[in-house]
Design an enzyme around this catalytic site. Structure first.
Site, mmCIF file in Angstrom:
data_model
loop_
_atom_site.group_PDB
_atom_site.id
_atom_site.type_symbol
_atom_site.label_atom_id
_atom_site.label_comp_id
_atom_site.label_asym_id
_atom_site.label_seq_id
_atom_site.Cartn_x
_atom_site.Cartn_y
_atom_site.Cartn_z
ATOM 1 N N GLN A 11 0.824 -1.215 0.000
ATOM 2 C CA GLN A 11 0.000 0.000 0.000
ATOM 3 C C GLN A 11 0.858 1.266 0.000
ATOM 4 O O GLN A 11 0.615 2.181 -0.778
ATOM 5 C CB GLN A 11 -0.905 0.002 1.238
ATOM 6 C CG GLN A 11 -1.927 -1.119 1.261
ATOM 7 C CD GLN A 11 -3.097 -0.834 0.341
ATOM 8 O OE1 GLN A 11 -2.922 -0.545 -0.841
ATOM 9 N NE2 GLN A 11 -4.288 -0.912 0.876
ATOM 10 N N HIS A 175 8.046 6.741 17.513
ATOM 11 C CA HIS A 175 6.796 6.683 16.738
ATOM 12 C C HIS A 175 5.892 5.624 17.369
ATOM 13 O O HIS A 175 5.705 4.551 16.840
ATOM 14 C CB HIS A 175 7.138 6.314 15.295
ATOM 15 C CG HIS A 175 5.958 6.311 14.371
ATOM 16 N ND1 HIS A 175 5.062 7.338 14.281
ATOM 17 C CD2 HIS A 175 5.545 5.383 13.469
ATOM 18 C CE1 HIS A 175 4.145 7.043 13.360
ATOM 19 N NE2 HIS A 175 4.419 5.852 12.855
HETATM 20 N N1 APR Z 1 11.258 -8.117 1.060
HETATM 21 C C1 APR Z 1 10.563 -7.269 0.271
HETATM 22 N N2 APR Z 1 9.245 -7.049 0.424
HETATM 23 C C2 APR Z 1 8.608 -7.722 1.376
HETATM 24 C C3 APR Z 1 9.268 -8.639 2.219
HETATM 25 C C4 APR Z 1 10.654 -8.826 2.022
HETATM 26 N N3 APR Z 1 11.364 -9.678 2.779
HETATM 27 N N4 APR Z 1 8.354 -9.144 3.073
HETATM 28 C C5 APR Z 1 7.180 -8.573 2.791
HETATM 29 N N5 APR Z 1 7.317 -7.718 1.760
HETATM 30 C C6 APR Z 1 6.302 -6.901 1.087
HETATM 31 C C7 APR Z 1 4.936 -7.567 0.990
HETATM 32 O O1 APR Z 1 4.917 -8.510 -0.071
HETATM 33 C C8 APR Z 1 4.025 -6.362 0.756
HETATM 34 O O2 APR Z 1 3.774 -6.141 -0.624
HETATM 35 O O3 APR Z 1 6.053 -5.709 1.824
HETATM 36 C C9 APR Z 1 4.803 -5.188 1.352
HETATM 37 C C10 APR Z 1 4.098 -4.502 2.502
HETATM 38 O O4 APR Z 1 2.967 -3.908 2.004
HETATM 39 P P1 APR Z 1 1.586 -3.841 2.815
HETATM 40 O O5 APR Z 1 1.319 -5.157 3.438
HETATM 41 O O6 APR Z 1 0.566 -3.240 1.929
HETATM 42 O O7 APR Z 1 1.931 -2.822 4.031
HETATM 43 P P2 APR Z 1 1.995 -1.212 4.003
HETATM 44 O O8 APR Z 1 0.675 -0.667 4.385
HETATM 45 O O9 APR Z 1 2.635 -0.744 2.758
HETATM 46 O O10 APR Z 1 2.954 -0.968 5.260
HETATM 47 C C11 APR Z 1 4.293 -1.434 5.263
HETATM 48 O O11 APR Z 1 5.059 0.280 6.762
HETATM 49 O O12 APR Z 1 3.919 1.867 8.036
HETATM 50 C C12 APR Z 1 4.539 0.624 8.025
HETATM 51 O O13 APR Z 1 3.361 -0.531 9.753
HETATM 52 C C13 APR Z 1 3.571 -0.477 8.367
HETATM 53 O O14 APR Z 1 5.273 -2.101 8.753
HETATM 54 C C14 APR Z 1 4.294 -1.666 7.820
HETATM 55 C C15 APR Z 1 4.985 -1.125 6.574
#
Ligand code: APR
Length: 319
Positions: A11, A175
């Site tokens: 996201q 945070h």
């Molecule tokens: N390497 C690369 N990408 C990864 C890995 C990894 N090892 N593990 C997970 N991901 C990817 C997932 O596939 C996913 O597409 O990270 C992405 C995270 O996206 P979302 O689940 O949509 O989360 P988002 O809302 O973007 O938030 C991400 O930021 O604000 C913080 O608390 C929030 O920790 C969270 C992070």
């Protein structure tokens, strides 16, 4: 030619890519995700929007770290977001493992980049990233203060019926639930907020409610979304930090940075006002906190330290 790589194309990652495109902050954007289809699909979708909006930026999606080579800026959002009822700290174990992998990939392929971490729990994740990667601390920062301040500004603007642009405000500390909004350093159309309190335009009780709503700002959104956490404002905040670095803006921004004696704190990452320019964190500004603010700030630092202890127990490489 400026290149930004986004580690995590979820996201926040997708929103970052779109904003970087529409604002033409860089010439090239690489979306990296373990789920390579998401990275590739979003890259293509956003690239197609550029024919509508007329921006000139190259987008690609990948799950190969070699594609982030020569990045000027890297923004990390890889990890799991929270669900209703969870605190950011509940993400520690799972996101720590992810940050370790990400640190290895960046260290090997783009060690000269300015790295902005957004993954939660923020202060501990950015500190762990710096330790795991060994990148210089002035080039490794966490995004939190701009977001927390943006929430504080919005709530004040709604309360006082004043445009958000008229409000200058700062939130410091970790945070998390202990972050420190600073009404004493807040101005509304150039006038100290505390003068408005004296004039009865806002009561001290109402102001405290706004401070608390700011601290709970992320949770309020998680509760509505149910399946994830905030992404528009976090992405906008990350882009502001990337721009300050790429354009050498020397802008004063609240960011999570490595403290080395500033504010009486050593060897901890936490949110303080800093100048961001072409050398990354160019200066940590020391504002004059009063006794109450200092106490709240140190309470917040203690919370970050306690979580760091927990992280060090999970991964001994951190101790
Ligand atoms: N390497 C690369 N990408 C990864 C890995 C990894 N090892 N593990 C997970 N991901 C990817 C997932 O596939 C996913 O597409 O990270 C992405 C995270 O996206 P979302 O689940 O949509 O989360 P988002 O809302 O973007 O938030 C991400 O930021 O604000 C913080 O608390 C929030 O920790 C969270 C992070």
């Amino acid at each position: 030619m400026k290149k930004i790589s986004l580690i995590g194309a979820g996201q926040i990652g997708g929103t970052l890519a779109h904003l970087i495109g529409t604002k033409e902050v860089a010439d090239e954007v690489v979306l990296f995700d373990v789920a390579s289809g998401i990275a590739k699909g979003k890259a293509l979708d956003i690239a197609q929007s550029s024919s509508v909006d007329g921006f000139n930026v190259k987008f690609s999606g990948t799950d190969n770290y070699e594609d982030i080579k020569d990045s000027d800026v890297i923004i990390i959002t890889a990890g799991v977001p929270r669900k209703p009822g969870m605190s950011r700290d509940d993400l520690l174990g799972i996101n720590l493992k992810i940050i370790k992998q990400v640190a290895e990939g960046i260290k090997k392929n783009a060690p000269n980049a300015f790295v902005i971490c957004i993954t939660n729990p923020l202060d501990v994740m950015v500190m762990a990233f710096q330790k795991f990667s060994g990148l210089p601390a002035n080039k490794v920062v966490g995004m939190a203060g701009i977001l927390d301040s943006s929430r504080f500004k919005l709530f004040l603007s709604l309360e006082l019926n004043v445009p958000v642009k008229e409000i200058e405000a700062m939130v410091m500390g970790g945070h998390g639930d202990t972050m420190v909004p600073l009404p004493r350093f807040t101005k509304v159309s150039g006038k100290p907020l505390l003068d408005l309190v004296k004039e009865g335009k806002i009561s001290p009780e109402r102001l405290e409610e706004i401070n608390q709503r700011t601290r709970d700002g992320g949770a309020e959104i998680v509760k509505y979304l149910e399946k994830g956490s905030a992404f528009y404002a976090p992405a906008a905040s990350g882009v502001q930090m990337a721009e300050a670095y790429l354009k050498d803006e020397k802008k004063l921004l609240p960011c999570a940075v490595h403290l080395n004696g500033e504010y009486g704190v050593s060897n901890v990452y936490a949110g303080v006002p800093v100048i961001i320019g072409k050398d990354g964190v160019e200066k940590i500004e020391q504002i004059d906190l009063d006794e109450k603010e200092k106490k709240e700030f140190m309470h917040s630092i203690d919370a970050v330290k306690a979580l760091w202890e927990a992280a060090s127990k999970i991964d001994p490489d951190l101790s």
